[in-house]
Design an enzyme around this catalytic site. Structure first.
Site, short mmCIF file in Angstrom:
data_model
loop_
_atom_site.label_atom_id
_atom_site.label_comp_id
_atom_site.label_asym_id
_atom_site.label_seq_id
_atom_site.Cartn_x
_atom_site.Cartn_y
_atom_site.Cartn_z
N ALA A 154 -3.46 7.89 -5.29
CA ALA A 154 -2.09 7.38 -5.35
C ALA A 154 -2.20 5.92 -5.78
O ALA A 154 -2.53 5.03 -4.98
CB ALA A 154 -1.42 7.49 -3.99
N GLY A 165 0.84 -1.21 0.00
CA GLY A 165 0.00 0.00 0.00
C GLY A 165 0.86 1.25 0.00
O GLY A 165 2.07 1.17 -0.22
N ASN A 166 0.24 2.38 0.23
CA ASN A 166 1.01 3.62 0.31
C ASN A 166 0.38 4.56 1.34
O ASN A 166 -0.66 4.25 1.90
CB ASN A 166 1.14 4.28 -1.07
CG ASN A 166 -0.21 4.64 -1.64
OD1 ASN A 166 -0.93 5.47 -1.09
ND2 ASN A 166 -0.57 4.00 -2.75
N ARG A 167 1.04 5.70 1.58
CA ARG A 167 0.65 6.56 2.69
C ARG A 167 -0.42 7.59 2.34
O ARG A 167 -0.71 8.47 3.15
CB ARG A 167 1.89 7.29 3.21
CG ARG A 167 2.82 6.39 3.99
CD ARG A 167 4.13 7.10 4.29
NE ARG A 167 3.91 8.42 4.88
CZ ARG A 167 4.87 9.33 4.99
NH1 ARG A 167 6.07 9.09 4.55
NH2 ARG A 167 4.60 10.49 5.56
N SER A 168 -1.01 7.49 1.17
CA SER A 168 -2.02 8.50 0.81
C SER A 168 -3.18 8.48 1.82
O SER A 168 -3.73 7.44 2.13
CB SER A 168 -2.56 8.20 -0.58
OG SER A 168 -3.65 9.04 -0.84
#
Ligand code: C5P
Length: 418
Positions: free
Chosen positions: A290, A222-225
Protein backbone atom coordinates in the site's frame (compact mmCIF):
# COMPACT_ATOMS: atom_id res chain seq x y z
CA UNK A 1 -8.40 -60.50 -4.57
CA UNK A 2 -7.06 -56.99 -4.12
CA UNK A 3 -9.34 -54.14 -3.22
CA UNK A 4 -8.81 -50.47 -4.00
CA UNK A 5 -7.38 -48.36 -1.17
CA UNK A 6 -10.04 -46.53 0.81
CA UNK A 7 -10.66 -42.99 -0.40
CA UNK A 8 -9.32 -39.98 1.49
CA UNK A 9 -11.70 -38.87 4.23
CA UNK A 10 -13.98 -36.15 2.95
CA UNK A 11 -13.47 -32.76 4.58
CA UNK A 12 -16.37 -32.08 6.85
CA UNK A 13 -17.87 -28.67 6.41
CA UNK A 14 -16.90 -26.13 9.05
CA UNK A 15 -13.54 -25.01 10.21
CA UNK A 16 -12.49 -27.90 12.41
CA UNK A 17 -10.55 -30.93 11.21
CA UNK A 18 -8.92 -34.11 12.50
CA UNK A 19 -5.19 -33.47 12.30
CA UNK A 20 -2.26 -35.76 13.05
CA UNK A 21 0.81 -33.87 14.26
CA UNK A 22 3.91 -36.02 13.81
CA UNK A 23 6.99 -34.99 15.77
CA UNK A 24 10.41 -36.38 14.89
CA UNK A 25 13.50 -36.39 17.11
CA UNK A 26 15.26 -33.07 16.63
CA UNK A 27 15.80 -30.17 18.98
CA UNK A 28 13.07 -28.19 17.19
CA UNK A 29 10.59 -30.70 18.70
CA UNK A 30 9.99 -28.17 21.48
CA UNK A 31 8.46 -25.82 18.90
CA UNK A 32 5.92 -28.54 18.02
CA UNK A 33 4.17 -27.57 21.28
CA UNK A 34 3.50 -24.11 19.85
CA UNK A 35 2.31 -25.58 16.54
CA UNK A 36 0.00 -27.88 18.51
CA UNK A 37 -1.37 -24.99 20.55
CA UNK A 38 -2.13 -22.97 17.41
CA UNK A 39 -3.91 -25.91 15.78
CA UNK A 40 -6.04 -26.72 18.83
CA UNK A 41 -6.88 -23.03 19.37
CA UNK A 42 -8.15 -22.94 15.78
CA UNK A 43 -10.64 -25.60 16.92
CA UNK A 44 -8.99 -28.68 15.40
CA UNK A 45 -8.78 -32.08 17.02
CA UNK A 46 -5.08 -32.91 17.05
CA UNK A 47 -3.53 -36.31 17.71
CA UNK A 48 0.20 -36.06 18.37
CA UNK A 49 2.38 -38.96 17.20
CA UNK A 50 6.00 -38.46 18.23
CA UNK A 51 8.83 -40.79 17.31
CA UNK A 52 10.59 -42.51 20.20
CA UNK A 53 13.53 -40.12 19.83
CA UNK A 54 11.25 -37.04 19.87
CA UNK A 55 10.38 -38.00 23.45
CA UNK A 56 14.02 -37.32 24.37
CA UNK A 57 13.23 -33.65 23.74
CA UNK A 58 9.58 -33.29 24.85
CA UNK A 59 7.76 -35.65 27.20
CA UNK A 60 4.56 -37.46 26.23
CA UNK A 61 2.78 -35.74 29.14
CA UNK A 62 3.31 -32.33 27.52
CA UNK A 63 1.75 -33.44 24.24
CA UNK A 64 -1.08 -35.24 26.05
CA UNK A 65 -1.89 -32.19 28.17
CA UNK A 66 -1.84 -29.82 25.20
CA UNK A 67 -3.84 -32.08 22.87
CA UNK A 68 -6.15 -33.78 25.43
CA UNK A 69 -5.46 -37.01 23.53
CA UNK A 70 -3.31 -40.08 24.30
CA UNK A 71 0.22 -40.16 22.93
CA UNK A 72 1.72 -43.39 21.53
CA UNK A 73 4.84 -44.06 19.49
CA UNK A 74 4.67 -47.77 18.60
CA UNK A 75 2.39 -50.01 16.55
CA UNK A 76 2.04 -52.53 19.39
CA UNK A 77 0.03 -50.19 21.60
CA UNK A 78 -3.77 -49.82 21.41
CA UNK A 79 -3.93 -53.05 19.38
CA UNK A 80 -7.77 -53.39 19.52
CA UNK A 81 -8.12 -49.93 17.93
CA UNK A 82 -5.64 -50.78 15.14
CA UNK A 83 -4.21 -47.30 15.70
CA UNK A 84 -1.47 -47.65 13.06
CA UNK A 85 -4.19 -47.85 10.38
CA UNK A 86 -7.08 -45.83 11.83
CA UNK A 87 -5.19 -42.64 12.68
CA UNK A 88 -3.92 -42.22 9.13
CA UNK A 89 -7.22 -43.21 7.53
CA UNK A 90 -9.20 -40.74 9.60
CA UNK A 91 -6.81 -37.80 9.35
CA UNK A 92 -7.82 -34.82 7.23
CA UNK A 93 -4.30 -33.39 7.44
CA UNK A 94 -0.94 -34.70 8.65
CA UNK A 95 1.69 -32.19 9.72
CA UNK A 96 5.17 -33.47 10.61
CA UNK A 97 7.08 -30.79 12.51
CA UNK A 98 9.96 -31.13 12.86
CA UNK A 99 10.69 -33.59 10.05
CA UNK A 100 14.27 -34.75 10.55
CA UNK A 101 16.54 -36.14 7.82
CA UNK A 102 15.91 -39.63 9.20
CA UNK A 103 12.12 -39.19 9.21
CA UNK A 104 12.12 -37.86 5.61
CA UNK A 105 14.25 -40.85 4.58
CA UNK A 106 11.94 -43.36 6.26
CA UNK A 107 8.85 -41.65 4.77
CA UNK A 108 10.37 -41.62 1.28
CA UNK A 109 11.23 -45.34 1.51
CA UNK A 110 7.77 -46.24 2.79
CA UNK A 111 9.03 -47.68 6.08
CA UNK A 112 6.46 -48.49 8.75
CA UNK A 113 8.67 -49.16 11.75
CA UNK A 114 6.82 -46.93 14.19
CA UNK A 115 3.35 -45.43 14.59
CA UNK A 116 4.23 -42.18 12.77
CA UNK A 117 5.62 -43.82 9.61
CA UNK A 118 2.78 -46.39 9.59
CA UNK A 119 0.33 -43.49 9.81
CA UNK A 120 2.04 -41.75 6.87
CA UNK A 121 1.47 -44.90 4.79
CA UNK A 122 -2.23 -45.08 5.57
CA UNK A 123 -2.99 -41.35 5.27
CA UNK A 124 -4.69 -40.24 2.04
CA UNK A 125 -5.04 -36.60 3.07
CA UNK A 126 -2.60 -33.70 2.45
CA UNK A 127 0.72 -34.14 4.27
CA UNK A 128 2.91 -31.20 5.28
CA UNK A 129 6.50 -32.07 6.22
CA UNK A 130 8.32 -29.25 7.99
CA UNK A 131 12.04 -30.01 7.88
CA UNK A 132 14.46 -28.96 10.60
CA UNK A 133 18.05 -30.12 10.65
CA UNK A 134 21.61 -28.92 10.25
CA UNK A 135 22.43 -27.26 6.91
CA UNK A 136 24.80 -30.06 5.88
CA UNK A 137 22.11 -32.67 6.45
CA UNK A 138 19.48 -30.61 4.57
CA UNK A 139 21.75 -29.99 1.59
CA UNK A 140 23.07 -33.58 1.44
CA UNK A 141 22.07 -35.24 -1.86
CA UNK A 142 20.46 -38.11 0.08
CA UNK A 143 18.09 -35.71 1.83
CA UNK A 144 17.46 -33.65 -1.31
CA UNK A 145 16.61 -36.85 -3.22
CA UNK A 146 14.18 -37.90 -0.50
CA UNK A 147 12.55 -34.45 -0.56
CA UNK A 148 12.21 -34.55 -4.35
CA UNK A 149 10.70 -38.04 -4.16
CA UNK A 150 8.15 -37.00 -1.52
CA UNK A 151 7.24 -33.89 -3.54
CA UNK A 152 6.85 -35.96 -6.72
CA UNK A 153 4.21 -37.95 -4.85
CA UNK A 154 2.20 -34.79 -4.25
CA UNK A 155 3.23 -34.32 -0.62
CA UNK A 156 4.35 -30.91 0.61
CA UNK A 157 7.86 -30.58 2.02
CA UNK A 158 8.36 -27.03 3.22
CA UNK A 159 11.48 -25.06 2.50
CA UNK A 160 13.18 -24.63 5.88
CA UNK A 161 13.99 -21.17 7.19
CA UNK A 162 17.52 -19.84 7.28
CA UNK A 163 19.02 -18.64 10.50
CA UNK A 164 20.40 -19.72 13.83
CA UNK A 165 20.62 -23.49 14.29
CA UNK A 166 21.67 -25.45 17.37
CA UNK A 167 24.96 -24.20 18.79
CA UNK A 168 26.80 -21.49 16.89
CA UNK A 169 25.83 -22.61 13.37
CA UNK A 170 23.59 -20.65 11.06
CA UNK A 171 22.12 -21.45 7.62
CA UNK A 172 19.15 -23.11 5.95
CA UNK A 173 17.63 -25.86 8.08
CA UNK A 174 15.82 -23.93 10.79
CA UNK A 175 12.21 -24.86 11.54
CA UNK A 176 9.88 -22.24 10.01
CA UNK A 177 7.93 -20.21 12.59
CA UNK A 178 4.92 -22.01 14.16
CA UNK A 179 2.62 -19.22 12.88
CA UNK A 180 3.79 -19.95 9.35
CA UNK A 181 3.29 -23.71 9.77
CA UNK A 182 -0.24 -23.08 11.07
CA UNK A 183 -0.97 -20.78 8.12
CA UNK A 184 0.08 -23.43 5.59
CA UNK A 185 -1.84 -26.12 7.52
CA UNK A 186 -4.95 -23.97 7.20
CA UNK A 187 -4.25 -23.49 3.50
CA UNK A 188 -4.01 -27.25 2.86
CA UNK A 189 -7.29 -27.77 4.71
CA UNK A 190 -8.93 -25.10 2.58
CA UNK A 191 -7.40 -26.40 -0.62
CA UNK A 192 -5.44 -29.70 -0.59
CA UNK A 193 -3.71 -28.94 -3.91
CA UNK A 194 -2.66 -25.38 -3.02
CA UNK A 195 1.08 -26.11 -2.81
CA UNK A 196 2.30 -27.90 -5.95
CA UNK A 197 6.03 -27.45 -6.55
CA UNK A 198 5.34 -25.70 -9.86
CA UNK A 199 7.26 -22.40 -9.57
CA UNK A 200 10.66 -24.02 -9.28
CA UNK A 201 13.43 -21.67 -10.38
CA UNK A 202 11.06 -18.75 -11.14
CA UNK A 203 12.41 -15.41 -9.88
CA UNK A 204 9.68 -13.43 -8.17
CA UNK A 205 9.62 -10.11 -6.32
CA UNK A 206 6.71 -9.15 -4.11
CA UNK A 207 6.16 -5.86 -2.26
CA UNK A 208 4.15 -5.77 0.97
CA UNK A 209 3.04 -3.49 3.78
CA UNK A 210 2.38 0.23 3.99
CA UNK A 211 4.79 3.07 3.35
CA UNK A 212 5.40 5.87 5.87
CA UNK A 213 5.95 9.41 4.69
CA UNK A 214 7.74 11.44 7.37
CA UNK A 215 6.51 14.84 8.45
CA UNK A 216 9.19 15.41 11.05
CA UNK A 217 11.51 13.10 13.04
CA UNK A 218 8.58 11.65 15.06
CA UNK A 219 5.50 11.87 12.83
CA UNK A 220 4.53 10.31 9.55
CA UNK A 221 1.60 9.78 7.19
CA UNK A 222 0.92 6.05 7.07
CA UNK A 223 -1.82 3.58 6.30
CA UNK A 224 -3.48 0.50 7.77
CA UNK A 225 -1.86 -2.14 5.59
CA UNK A 226 -0.77 -5.09 7.75
CA UNK A 227 1.35 -6.70 5.03
CA UNK A 228 -0.47 -10.01 5.55
CA UNK A 229 -1.45 -10.45 1.89
CA UNK A 230 2.01 -9.66 0.51
CA UNK A 231 3.67 -11.96 3.08
CA UNK A 232 1.22 -14.73 2.18
CA UNK A 233 2.04 -14.27 -1.51
CA UNK A 234 5.78 -14.51 -0.82
CA UNK A 235 5.35 -17.49 1.51
CA UNK A 236 3.19 -19.51 -0.87
CA UNK A 237 5.43 -18.73 -3.88
CA UNK A 238 8.54 -19.85 -1.96
CA UNK A 239 6.82 -23.07 -0.90
CA UNK A 240 5.88 -23.67 -4.52
CA UNK A 241 9.59 -23.55 -5.37
CA UNK A 242 10.13 -19.93 -6.51
CA UNK A 243 13.16 -17.79 -5.66
CA UNK A 244 11.38 -14.99 -3.85
CA UNK A 245 12.47 -11.53 -2.75
CA UNK A 246 10.04 -9.75 -0.46
CA UNK A 247 10.34 -5.96 -0.35
CA UNK A 248 8.65 -5.20 2.95
CA UNK A 249 7.52 -1.74 4.00
CA UNK A 250 5.84 -1.32 7.42
CA UNK A 251 3.76 -4.27 8.56
CA UNK A 252 2.15 -5.76 11.62
CA UNK A 253 4.44 -8.14 13.51
CA UNK A 254 4.64 -10.98 11.00
CA UNK A 255 6.75 -14.12 10.83
CA UNK A 256 9.37 -13.76 8.07
CA UNK A 257 8.44 -16.29 5.38
CA UNK A 258 10.82 -19.26 5.27
CA UNK A 259 13.08 -19.46 2.24
CA UNK A 260 12.42 -15.84 1.23
CA UNK A 261 15.02 -13.08 0.82
CA UNK A 262 13.90 -9.93 2.63
CA UNK A 263 14.60 -6.33 1.63
CA UNK A 264 13.26 -3.51 3.84
CA UNK A 265 11.82 -0.18 2.71
CA UNK A 266 10.06 2.63 4.53
CA UNK A 267 8.95 5.52 2.29
CA UNK A 268 7.40 5.31 -1.17
CA UNK A 269 10.71 6.62 -2.52
CA UNK A 270 12.74 3.84 -0.89
CA UNK A 271 10.19 1.20 -1.93
CA UNK A 272 10.37 2.50 -5.50
CA UNK A 273 14.16 2.28 -5.52
CA UNK A 274 14.11 -1.28 -4.13
CA UNK A 275 11.41 -2.44 -6.54
CA UNK A 276 13.11 -1.00 -9.61
CA UNK A 277 16.39 -2.69 -8.63
CA UNK A 278 14.78 -6.07 -7.83
CA UNK A 279 12.43 -6.05 -10.83
CA UNK A 280 15.40 -5.76 -13.18
CA UNK A 281 16.21 -9.42 -12.34
CA UNK A 282 12.70 -10.79 -11.81
CA UNK A 283 10.34 -12.73 -14.08
CA UNK A 284 7.29 -11.89 -12.02
CA UNK A 285 6.64 -8.68 -10.06
CA UNK A 286 3.76 -8.32 -7.62
CA UNK A 287 2.89 -4.91 -6.13
CA UNK A 288 0.89 -5.80 -3.03
CA UNK A 289 2.27 -2.86 -0.99
CA UNK A 290 0.00 0.00 0.00
CA UNK A 291 2.03 2.90 -1.34
CA UNK A 292 1.13 6.39 -0.11
CA UNK A 293 -0.17 8.44 -3.00
CA UNK A 294 1.01 11.66 -1.33
CA UNK A 295 3.89 12.76 0.89
CA UNK A 296 4.48 15.96 2.83
CA UNK A 297 6.23 18.41 0.51
CA UNK A 298 8.57 19.36 3.35
CA UNK A 299 10.08 17.16 6.02
CA UNK A 300 10.99 19.18 9.12
CA UNK A 301 14.36 18.27 10.62
CA UNK A 302 13.05 18.97 14.13
CA UNK A 303 9.78 18.08 15.84
CA UNK A 304 7.07 20.52 14.74
CA UNK A 305 6.06 22.41 17.90
CA UNK A 306 2.62 23.58 19.03
CA UNK A 307 2.49 27.35 18.82
CA UNK A 308 -0.07 30.05 19.59
CA UNK A 309 -0.38 30.57 15.83
CA UNK A 310 -2.37 27.31 15.63
CA UNK A 311 -1.75 24.10 13.70
CA UNK A 312 0.65 24.12 10.76
CA UNK A 313 -0.60 23.74 7.21
CA UNK A 314 0.80 20.64 5.59
CA UNK A 315 1.30 20.75 1.86
CA UNK A 316 1.34 17.40 0.09
CA UNK A 317 2.95 16.37 -3.15
CA UNK A 318 2.22 13.32 -5.27
CA UNK A 319 4.37 10.19 -5.07
CA UNK A 320 5.30 8.41 -8.29
CA UNK A 321 3.09 5.46 -9.20
CA UNK A 322 5.58 2.60 -8.85
CA UNK A 323 3.35 0.04 -10.55
CA UNK A 324 2.94 2.23 -13.64
CA UNK A 325 6.69 2.84 -13.71
CA UNK A 326 7.43 -0.91 -13.43
CA UNK A 327 5.05 -1.55 -16.32
CA UNK A 328 6.86 1.12 -18.36
CA UNK A 329 10.23 -0.57 -17.70
CA UNK A 330 8.95 -4.14 -18.06
CA UNK A 331 11.53 -6.68 -19.31
CA UNK A 332 10.58 -8.97 -22.19
CA UNK A 333 8.10 -11.56 -20.98
CA UNK A 334 7.97 -10.16 -17.45
CA UNK A 335 4.61 -10.58 -15.74
CA UNK A 336 3.38 -7.73 -13.55
CA UNK A 337 0.61 -8.09 -10.99
CA UNK A 338 -1.11 -5.18 -9.25
CA UNK A 339 -3.59 -4.92 -6.41
CA UNK A 340 -6.61 -2.67 -6.12
CA UNK A 341 -8.68 -2.07 -3.01
CA UNK A 342 -12.00 -0.72 -4.25
CA UNK A 343 -15.43 0.28 -3.06
CA UNK A 344 -18.45 0.73 -5.30
CA UNK A 345 -19.95 4.21 -5.76
CA UNK A 346 -22.59 5.93 -7.88
CA UNK A 347 -20.41 5.61 -11.01
CA UNK A 348 -20.01 1.81 -10.82
CA UNK A 349 -19.43 -1.29 -8.71
CA UNK A 350 -16.13 -2.71 -7.44
CA UNK A 351 -15.50 -4.73 -10.61
CA UNK A 352 -16.19 -1.75 -12.85
CA UNK A 353 -13.55 0.28 -10.99
CA UNK A 354 -11.17 -2.71 -11.06
CA UNK A 355 -11.41 -3.06 -14.84
CA UNK A 356 -10.74 0.65 -15.28
CA UNK A 357 -7.71 0.42 -13.00
CA UNK A 358 -6.28 -2.58 -14.87
CA UNK A 359 -6.47 -0.59 -18.11
CA UNK A 360 -5.00 2.53 -16.48
CA UNK A 361 -2.07 0.76 -14.81
CA UNK A 362 -1.26 -1.51 -17.77
CA UNK A 363 -0.32 -4.54 -15.65
CA UNK A 364 -1.03 -8.16 -16.72
CA UNK A 365 -3.08 -9.20 -13.72
CA UNK A 366 -4.96 -7.17 -11.13
CA UNK A 367 -6.29 -8.53 -7.85
CA UNK A 368 -9.36 -6.54 -6.91
CA UNK A 369 -10.55 -6.56 -3.30
CA UNK A 370 -13.75 -5.03 -2.03
CA UNK A 371 -12.82 -2.92 1.00
CA UNK A 372 -14.72 -1.05 3.69
CA UNK A 373 -16.96 -2.35 6.48
CA UNK A 374 -14.04 -4.13 8.15
CA UNK A 375 -13.11 -6.14 5.04
CA UNK A 376 -9.53 -6.93 3.95
CA UNK A 377 -7.45 -4.44 5.97
CA UNK A 378 -5.77 -6.08 8.98
CA UNK A 379 -8.00 -9.17 8.47
CA UNK A 380 -6.66 -12.71 8.03
CA UNK A 381 -9.19 -13.42 5.25
CA UNK A 382 -9.67 -11.96 1.81
CA UNK A 383 -11.80 -12.35 -1.32
CA UNK A 384 -12.16 -10.60 -4.66
CA UNK A 385 -11.51 -11.07 -8.35
CA UNK A 386 -8.46 -11.70 -10.46
CA UNK A 387 -8.69 -9.65 -13.64
CA UNK A 388 -6.40 -10.37 -16.55
CA UNK A 389 -5.37 -8.01 -19.36
CA UNK A 390 -6.64 -10.65 -21.81
CA UNK A 391 -10.14 -10.11 -20.43
CA UNK A 392 -10.35 -13.23 -18.23
CA UNK A 393 -12.00 -12.63 -14.86
CA UNK A 394 -11.86 -15.18 -12.05
CA UNK A 395 -13.67 -14.84 -8.76
CA UNK A 396 -11.43 -15.40 -5.74
CA UNK A 397 -13.63 -16.99 -3.09
CA UNK A 398 -13.43 -15.91 0.53
CA UNK A 399 -10.72 -17.67 2.50
CA UNK A 400 -7.29 -17.13 4.00
CA UNK A 401 -4.90 -14.67 2.38
CA UNK A 402 -2.70 -17.71 1.61
CA UNK A 403 -5.63 -19.21 -0.33
CA UNK A 404 -5.98 -16.05 -2.39
CA UNK A 405 -2.20 -16.12 -2.94
CA UNK A 406 -2.39 -19.71 -4.18
CA UNK A 407 -4.99 -18.68 -6.80
CA UNK A 408 -2.77 -15.83 -7.99
CA UNK A 409 0.18 -18.24 -8.35
CA UNK A 410 -2.01 -20.67 -10.29
CA UNK A 411 -2.57 -17.92 -12.85
CA UNK A 412 1.17 -17.14 -12.93
CA UNK A 413 2.18 -20.82 -13.19
CA UNK A 414 -0.12 -21.27 -16.20
CA UNK A 415 2.00 -18.75 -18.10
CA UNK A 416 5.21 -20.24 -19.41
CA UNK A 417 8.47 -19.04 -17.83
CA UNK A 418 10.43 -16.29 -19.55
O1 C5P B 1 -4.09 3.54 -7.64
P1 C5P B 1 -4.09 2.58 -6.50
O2 C5P B 1 -3.30 3.03 -5.31
O3 C5P B 1 -5.46 2.09 -6.12
O4 C5P B 1 -3.36 1.27 -7.12
C1 C5P B 1 -3.00 0.21 -6.35
C2 C5P B 1 -1.86 -0.55 -7.00
O5 C5P B 1 -0.86 0.37 -7.42
C3 C5P B 1 -1.18 -1.50 -6.05
O6 C5P B 1 -0.64 -2.57 -6.78
C4 C5P B 1 -0.08 -0.59 -5.45
O7 C5P B 1 0.98 -1.37 -4.95
C5 C5P B 1 0.32 0.25 -6.64
N1 C5P B 1 0.76 1.63 -6.34
C6 C5P B 1 2.05 2.02 -6.68
N2 C5P B 1 2.48 3.29 -6.45
C7 C5P B 1 1.66 4.19 -5.90
C8 C5P B 1 0.35 3.84 -5.55
C9 C5P B 1 -0.06 2.54 -5.78
O8 C5P B 1 2.80 1.17 -7.19
N3 C5P B 1 2.10 5.42 -5.68
Amino acid sequence: MTSAPPPAPRRRSGATARIVLGVAGGIAAYKACEVLRRLTEAGHSVRVIPTESALNFVGAATFEALSSQPVRTGVFEDIPEVAHVRLGQQAELVVVAPATADLLSRAARGRADDLLTATLLTARCPVLFVPAMHTEMWLHPATQDNVALLRSRGLTVMEPASGRLTGVDSGPGRLPEPAEIAELARLLLERPDALPHDLSGRRIVVSAGGTREPLDPVRFLGNRSSGLQGFALARVAAQRGAEVTLVAAHTAELAAPAGVRMVHASTAASLREAMLAEAAEAEVVVMAAAVADFRPAQQADHKIKKTAAGPPTITLETNPDILVELVGKRRDGQLIVGFAAETGDETGDVLHHGRAKLARKGCDLLVVNAVGEGRTFEQPDNAGWLLSADGTEVELPSGSKALLASRVWDAVARRSPV
